[in-house]
Design a protein around this motif. Structure first.
Motif, PDB file in Angstrom:
ATOM      1  N   LEU A  21       0.867  -1.563   0.004  1.00 42.28           N
ATOM      2  CA  LEU A  21      -0.180   0.155   0.020  1.00 42.28           C
ATOM      3  C   LEU A  21       0.820   1.400   0.136  1.00 42.28           C
ATOM      4  CD1 LEU A  21      -2.948   1.240   0.226  1.00 42.28           C
ATOM      5  CD2 LEU A  21      -2.582   1.258   2.754  1.00 42.28           C
ATOM      6  N   ASN A  22       0.536   2.155  -0.825  1.00 40.06           N
ATOM      7  CA  ASN A  22       1.071   3.426  -0.993  1.00 40.06           C
ATOM      8  C   ASN A  22       0.512   4.150   0.282  1.00 40.06           C
ATOM      9  OD1 ASN A  22       2.035   6.082  -1.218  1.00 40.06           O
ATOM     10  ND2 ASN A  22       2.100   5.942  -3.408  1.00 40.06           N
ATOM     11  N   ASP A  23       1.016   4.192   1.399  1.00 41.35           N
ATOM     12  CA  ASP A  23       0.519   4.793   2.512  1.00 41.35           C
ATOM     13  C   ASP A  23       0.312   6.442   2.382  1.00 41.35           C
ATOM     14  OD1 ASP A  23       0.423   2.571   3.993  1.00 41.35           O
ATOM     15  OD2 ASP A  23       2.583   2.826   4.814  1.00 41.35           O
ATOM     16  N   ASP A  24       1.427   7.126   1.850  1.00 37.78           N
ATOM     17  CA  ASP A  24       1.190   8.568   1.385  1.00 37.78           C
ATOM     18  C   ASP A  24      -0.131   8.783   0.414  1.00 37.78           C
ATOM     19  OD1 ASP A  24       3.365   9.075   3.097  1.00 37.78           O
ATOM     20  OD2 ASP A  24       4.668   9.001   1.387  1.00 37.78           O
ATOM     21  N   PHE A  25      -0.133   8.013  -0.325  1.00 40.73           N
ATOM     22  CA  PHE A  25      -1.325   8.522  -1.377  1.00 40.73           C
ATOM     23  C   PHE A  25      -2.554   8.122  -0.686  1.00 40.73           C
ATOM     24  CE2 PHE A  25      -4.452   7.291  -4.430  1.00 40.73           C
ATOM     25  CZ  PHE A  25      -4.126   8.277  -5.329  1.00 40.73           C
ATOM     26  N   ALA A  26      -2.580   6.845  -0.137  1.00 34.64           N
ATOM     27  CA  ALA A  26      -3.915   6.531   0.883  1.00 34.64           C
ATOM     28  C   ALA A  26      -4.217   7.538   2.055  1.00 34.64           C
ATOM     29  CB  ALA A  26      -3.773   5.001   1.271  1.00 34.64           C
TER      30      ALA A  26
END
Length: 136
Positions: free
Chosen positions: A60-65
């Motif tokens: 998961l791209n945490d920053d984007f999410a």
């Protein structure tokens, strides 16, 4: 939208394979859906098709999410920017929410649509790119 797609780890294009889908639109009509930064798409049996708990560690791209959420909320399929030009469109059959929550943030799709989503994602990998929109 350019800034959204340029977020680190967010692929610019889905598979170039002919006939592949570029994203997923789930139409939620006549059912109240609460917005969430981390909703889920579920089968009628409660199996996670996409969303909260779906990613393996590190995927998961945490920053984007955190910035944009794992789904886009749009008023119509045509205004859904995140899903690309050829999204798979399915209809929710219900909504639910996480255990111990009063909020209905998760959409339920039919078993047939769950299979269609999984099959299309196998070829195009749009779920991993968070190319998902809820239309309500």
């Amino acid at each position: 939208m350019a800034a959204l797609l340029a977020a680190p780890g967010f692929a610019q294009r889905a598979s170039a394979q002919p006939g592949s889908y570029t994203g997923l639109v789930i139409v939620v009509r006549a059912i109240h859906l609460d917005r969430s930064i981390s909703p889920a798409v579920l089968s009628p049996a409660g199996e996670i098709i996409y969303g909260r708990g779906w990613w393996k560690p590190g995927q998961l791209n945490d920053d984007f999410a955190e910035r944009y959420g794992i789904v886009e909320y749009a008023p119509t399929p045509e205004t859904a920017n995140r899903v690309g030009p050829r999204p798979l469109v399915v209809f929710a059959i219900g909504v639910t929410g996480p255990a111990l929550s009063n909020f209905k943030t998760d959409v339920v799709v039919s078993d047939e649509d769950a299979l269609r989503i999984r099959d299309a994602n196998t070829r195009s990998r749009f779920l991993q790119q968070m190319r998902v929109a809820f239309v309500n």
